[in-house]
Design an enzyme around this catalytic site. Sequence first.
Site, PDB file in Angstrom:
ATOM      1  N   ALA A 186     -62.641  44.933 -46.673  1.00  0.00           N
ATOM      2  CA  ALA A 186     -61.559  44.435 -45.829  1.00  0.00           C
ATOM      3  C   ALA A 186     -60.277  44.290 -46.648  1.00  0.00           C
ATOM      4  CB  ALA A 186     -61.943  43.093 -45.224  1.00  0.00           C
TER       5      ALA A 186
ATOM      6  N   GLY B 260     -66.787  45.205 -45.888  1.00  0.00           N
ATOM      7  CA  GLY B 260     -66.651  45.762 -44.551  1.00  0.00           C
ATOM      8  C   GLY B 260     -66.946  47.243 -44.493  1.00  0.00           C
TER       9      GLY B 260
ATOM     10  N   GLU C 142     -70.617  47.447 -44.220  1.00  0.00           N
ATOM     11  CA  GLU C 142     -70.971  47.003 -42.874  1.00  0.00           C
ATOM     12  C   GLU C 142     -70.648  48.065 -41.832  1.00  0.00           C
ATOM     13  OE1 GLU C 142     -70.574  42.216 -42.848  1.00  0.00           O
ATOM     14  OE2 GLU C 142     -68.731  43.300 -43.362  1.00  0.00           O
TER      15      GLU C 142
ATOM     16  N   GLU D  68     -68.973  39.661 -50.736  1.00  0.00           N
ATOM     17  CA  GLU D  68     -68.208  38.550 -50.154  1.00  0.00           C
ATOM     18  C   GLU D  68     -68.527  37.201 -50.791  1.00  0.00           C
ATOM     19  OE1 GLU D  68     -68.266  41.697 -46.918  1.00  0.00           O
ATOM     20  OE2 GLU D  68     -69.619  40.953 -48.468  1.00  0.00           O
TER      21      GLU D  68
END
Length: 259
Positions: free
Chosen positions: A65, A110, A113, A133
């Site tokens: 991200a 992300g 993911e 994270e």
Amino acid sequence: MTYETIRVEIEEGIATITLNRPEVLNALNSQVFNELAAAAKNLGEDEGVRGVILTGGEKVFAAGADIKQMASLNAVEVVKSIRPSRIAFNLIENLQKPVISAIAGYALGGGCELSLTTDVRIAADNAQFGLPEIKLGILPGGGGTQRLPRLIGAGKAKELIFSGDIINAEEALRIGLVNKVVSADQLMAEAKKMAKKFISKGAIALQLAKSCINEGLQVDLETGLQYEHKCFALLFATEDQKEGMQAFLEKRKPNFQGR
């Protein structure tokens, strides 16, 4: 539609979505998620598209991200900011067509993911995966705590999420995070080869098979079996089923029409 952070190309029934923010290692932000959602919706409605490949290009898939965008948010703002990613990820995961991710370089946070929303993951031998994270004082918020355990098992998922460790392509293959590892120069060729194999089959059968798997993972075994039985019976109302079985009896290749 015109996109700024992704590219969409369609060839021989296969759409390729390429993340296109190389200057920031394809970092994911709200604009990327909105454009991914729009692309998934458009491709889902395009009857000429039978399969989809999602990639970040030759050097990086997505490094995570956009932390600059996230760092100053409060809890209320985070709830709002997460919504575009959830919409995009759900649309990709539930696209009624096979979706293959072709992953080179970093697939972190992300990015990792995002790859979990696809049906099959092919990794270049230089790919690296991780959910770091925890090192930022947060947890994976794009489905990592839910999709990863369903894919590789709770124990291994907890190890990766709790440690934030980054693993290479061979380890990702060993634990079942990816389906195949190939040399970087063969990544897209292999993804297209697999996509062509998938789309040569009956489109309705493939769609319902994907639905059975996705829905079955959310329910108990008996409910999943009942859903499977209904989908199996439904296929006997299709022309593809008649063609497939007749072709088998006549010892020829079936000519599926998706109806």
